[in-house]
Write an enzyme that holds these catalytic residues in place. Structure first.
Site, PDB file in Angstrom:
ATOM      1  N   GLU A 183      -9.184   6.806   7.632  1.00  0.00           N
ATOM      2  CA  GLU A 183      -7.749   6.969   7.389  1.00  0.00           C
ATOM      3  C   GLU A 183      -7.361   8.226   6.617  1.00  0.00           C
ATOM      4  O   GLU A 183      -6.326   8.831   6.926  1.00  0.00           O
ATOM      5  CB  GLU A 183      -7.221   5.738   6.643  1.00  0.00           C
ATOM      6  CG  GLU A 183      -7.246   4.475   7.460  1.00  0.00           C
ATOM      7  CD  GLU A 183      -6.938   3.249   6.607  1.00  0.00           C
ATOM      8  OE1 GLU A 183      -5.947   2.570   6.884  1.00  0.00           O
ATOM      9  OE2 GLU A 183      -7.707   2.979   5.663  1.00  0.00           O
ATOM     10  N   ARG A 194       0.826  -1.212   0.000  1.00  0.00           N
ATOM     11  CA  ARG A 194       0.000   0.000   0.000  1.00  0.00           C
ATOM     12  C   ARG A 194       0.861   1.264   0.000  1.00  0.00           C
ATOM     13  O   ARG A 194       0.431   2.311  -0.489  1.00  0.00           O
ATOM     14  CB  ARG A 194      -0.950  -0.009   1.188  1.00  0.00           C
ATOM     15  CG  ARG A 194      -2.199   0.849   0.958  1.00  0.00           C
ATOM     16  CD  ARG A 194      -3.246   0.594   2.031  1.00  0.00           C
ATOM     17  NE  ARG A 194      -4.457   1.360   1.773  1.00  0.00           N
ATOM     18  CZ  ARG A 194      -5.589   0.861   1.287  1.00  0.00           C
ATOM     19  NH1 ARG A 194      -5.669  -0.424   0.981  1.00  0.00           N
ATOM     20  NH2 ARG A 194      -6.645   1.618   1.098  1.00  0.00           N
TER      21      ARG A 194
END
Length: 782
Positions: free
Chosen positions: A730, A327
């Site tokens: 997030e 990621r």
């Protein structure tokens, strides 16, 4: 006896509808102390308290483990080691067998559990655990990224490479080129509620585990493997967590498995709550990275080619280091188009605790690298970094291909940044700051505006699914259960709003219940900012199934078409007929209409081929931007954050109050990671920042003096998310990058902005002061 009817709304709208601000469903209990966490559950008779015996070495063979003094200690009921595990001695989430519940022959980090002791009181258990006699044979320990890179470069999992275009050719042909290395520190989760598990043995193989976890299904599987029993014999329940931030996605496995092992071995309930110092030592952190970058660019500052290598300290076992470093690559572009790029991960094995998920899951480290590259270009060209950022933004019809070959089809970042830029008076304040710095010898001010583009979905495609269970009772009240976990982020509140909206009843009549594997099986972790997207849609699906049955019943009763039945606030209407929701439900029950339904949702349009490095891993992107202003004391390196302005994209916010809270909290946590939170291991692999006395997180006095947060208006999600909202867990974390770059801007002023400060994170006062000294020396020698 018939149920008493619930009150019916008398207004034109229900209380608690979606898109309206609403307090967290447990807020009143949080502030009053009434909220029940696991340590507040009434202790069962005969409860045993558990403590872990931990390794004192970073890398060593265990040549002798004498636990006789532990067993003989006052109050001790049982001591267990690896030899007592009836199933598979592994609590790792990736199935690699590299993360034992208890180490036996080999220890690989300080703080690795060797055994557990259960006693009548917690104090007795902790004192007994300290009595173990362990003999070690030391082995070479690799503790840092540098040592791992310079040595055998052992990896905990396979790395990944993303490529688009020909980066080598782009760099070779670029009019301008530069390279460098960026160091980004790790971060301790510092949840208010430490790791904890309470296991209660049941009949036969059964065990009930109350555990503070973001992933009840994974805990269920791990406990079943440890005990060598079917998954269905294990029930995991979570009413709420006192914070998680990713630290309870996989790290709760060990504590739950240990408590369950002792509970089944003794036939008595067992609770394991480690001391905060032990929690720090045992559990993984955010990965720290060293990132090498090369960038080619034009005289106008347009990126033509990029190469980056992301070396991460993974720790001794795989845990989630593979997905986390993946990621980081997915977000190494942030909001910027790279015509040619090569991005590589390097998840390095070290003799430290295995690092794990943390809010943003590698994305923040990737974005920090992107912003460093932009800063480098700006300083090389003598331009304002915001100018270079805007020139490199993704386009709409062109310049829209990511390094993982997904088209960015929903970009709104140019408009969002332009809005914030004007609203916060960026250019006017830039001129004022330059004038201040010219006349102020000691106190220097800095300003930075940084953007965020964050992909929403699990990159492990199979995790993008959720289930829910909705019951409507005959008094018109509703109970909803889903696979997501509540850790303070307001998930249960939003899901309750969704169900209330569907039935058009006040939210007071909708009761979210504890997450349990006994009601909704095979759940995904509450992570990747997808809790509401997935579980909200699943609950909506279940509610709509019940609505269809009720509409069909009402249509038959009143002799109208089903599509003529309307759910109005507190009432059902059709063809001139009207009935309250409780009355309709009661009538439907008498007519034997099913008033319970399961719901399911899977995210559409996504797929990912890791080997090829291509696919569509994200359903959509969430965007935001922050402008931060700081003042730095150049004599000490100390600083204050004077002002922060944030504009964030939540789509059509389900709950603006909760979303603003997430944005504020995420920003402050991100700022803390990049400025003051510092993990430090000594030469023996001992974590020295192991408690609040030595590890500093932002306090009230560290918050911005002026803090303006605004949600982007009139920007519904272009994808079919729940009520066109966007994830907000997030993405705001990365808004904290603006503070790091504002500090960099202030530091750069000591050398008249001639050189990129290359300020690494965390930018502690010591690091800021050292960077100031380095820049002044460079300016003097220029």
């Amino acid at each position: 006896m018939p149920d008493a009817a619930l009150p019916v709304p008398t207004t034109s709208a229900i209380d608690g509808a979606v898109h309206t601000p609403r307090p967290h469903e447990s807020a009143h209990k949080h502030v009053s102390g009434e909220a029940v966490y696991i340590d507040d559950i009434a202790e069962p008779a005969g409860l045993l308290h558990v403590a872990l015996g931990l390794s004192a070495k970073a890398h060593a063979r265990v040549t002798a483990l004498d636990l006789s003094r532990v067993r003989a200690a006052p109050g001790v009921a049982v001591v267990v080691t690896a030899a007592d595990v009836p199933g598979v001695n592994d609590v790792g989430c990736m199935g690699k067998g590299d993360e034992p519940l208890f180490a036996s022959d080999l220890v690989q980090h300080v703080g690795q559990p060797l055994f557990a002791v259960a006693a009548h009181t917690r104090d007795q258990a902790r004192r007994a655990a300290a009595l173990a006699d362990v003999t070690y044979e030391d082995l070479p320990a690799i503790l840092t990224i540098a040592a791992a890179r310079d040595g055998a470069r052992t990896l905990v999992t396979a790395p990944m490479t993303l490529t688009v275009g020909d980066s080598a050719a782009a760099l070779a042909e670029a009019p301008r080129r530069l390279d460098g290395r960026l160091a980004v520190g790790g971060q301790e989760h510092f949840y208010l509620e430490s790791q904890i598990a309470l296991a209660i043995p049941g009949e036969d193989e059964e065990v009930l585990v109350h555990v503070s976890t973001q992933h009840p299904t994974e805990v269920q599987h791990i406990v079943a493997h440890i005990l060598h029993i079917p998954n269905g014999a294990v029930t995991v329940e979570v009413r709420r967590m006192g914070g998680g931030f990713g630290g309870k996605e996989t790290q709760a496995n060990l504590f739950a498995a240990c408590a369950a092992l002792i509970a089944k071995k003794t036939g008595r309930a067992a609770k394991l709550r480690p001391d905060r110092d032990d929690d720090f030592q045992i559990t993984g952190k955010r990965h720290d990275f060293e990132i090498d970058y090369k960038v080619g660019f034009t005289d106008e500052g347009l990126v033509t080619g990029v190469e980056m290598l992301f070396a991460a300290r993974a720790g001794y076992a795989a845990d989630l280091s593979g997905p986390v470093t993946d990621r980081a690559l997915f977000h190494a572009d942030n909001c910027y188009h790279y015509p040619a790029a090569r991005l590589e991960s390097l998840p390095l094995k070290t003799n430290t605790v295995s690092n794990t998920a943390f809010r943003g899951f590698g994305g923040p480290q990737g974005m920090v690298a992107a912003e460093r590259v932009i800063d480098e270009i700006a300083f090389a060209l003598g331009e304002d970094p915001l100018t270079i950022r805007k020139r490199n933004f993704y386009g709409v019809e062109e310049r829209n291909l990511t390094p993982y070959h997904q088209i960015v089809a929903d970009t709104i970042i140019p408009e969002l940044v332009a809005d914030l830029e004007a609203d916060c008076g960026y250019w006017e304040r830039r001129a004022v700051l330059r004038a201040h710095n010219a006349r102020s010898r000691i106190l220097k001010k800095g300003l930075a505006l940084t953007p965020v583009k964050f992909g929403i979905s699990f990159t492990a495609t199979h995790y993008n699914q959720a289930g829910a269970l909705v019951h409507v009772y005959t008094d018109g009240s509703v109970q909803v259960n889903h696979g997501g976990t509540e850790m303070g982020q307001g998930l249960h509140t939003k899901v309750a709003q969704i169900v209330a909206e569907e039935f058009q009843i006040d939210i007071a009549h909708v009761r979210p219940t504890a997450t349990t594997t006994g009601k909704v099986p095979n759940t995904s972790a509450t992570a990747a900012s997808s809790g509401t997207d997935l579980n909200g849609k699943a609950a909506q699906n279940a509610a709509r199934a019940i609505k269809e049955r009720l509409a069909a019943f009402a249509a038959e009763r009143w002799g109208v078409a089903a599509d003529a039945v309307v759910f109005a606030p507190g009432r059902i209407q059709a063809g001139g007929q009207s009935m309250s929701f409780p009355d309709l439900v009661r009538a439907a029950y008498m007519a034997r209409v099913q008033l319970s339904a399961t719901g399911f949702y899977k995210t559409p349009k996504i797929h990912w081929d890791r080997a090829a490095g291509r696919g569509t891993p994200f359903f959509y992107y969430a965007y935001g931007a922050a402008c931060s202003e700081v003042t730095v004391d150049t004599l000490t390196g100390e600083y204050v954050v004077d002002r922060v302005d944030i504009l964030h994209d939540c789509g059509r916010s389900l709950n603006p109050a909760i979303d603003k809270g997430q944005i504020e909290g995420g920003f402050v946590q991100g700022m803390g990671w990049l400025t003051m939170e510092e993990l430090w291991w000594d030469g023996q692999g001992r974590l020295r920042t192991h408690a609040p006395s030595t590890y500093k997180i932002p306090a009230c006095g560290d918050r911005p003096r002026i803090f303006n947060v605004r949600l982007l208006d009139n920007a519904p999600n272009r994808e079919d998310s729940v009520f066109r909202s966007k994830a907000v867990g997030e993405p705001p974390f990365m808004l904290g990058m603006s503070v790091l770059h504002a500090l960099s801007d202030a530091v750069a002023s000591v050398a008249d902005h001639r050189f990129c400060p290359q300020l690494d994170a965390p930018a502690t006062p010591e690091r800021v002061l050292a960077t100031i000294g380095r820049l002044r020396a460079r300016a003097a020698g220029a």
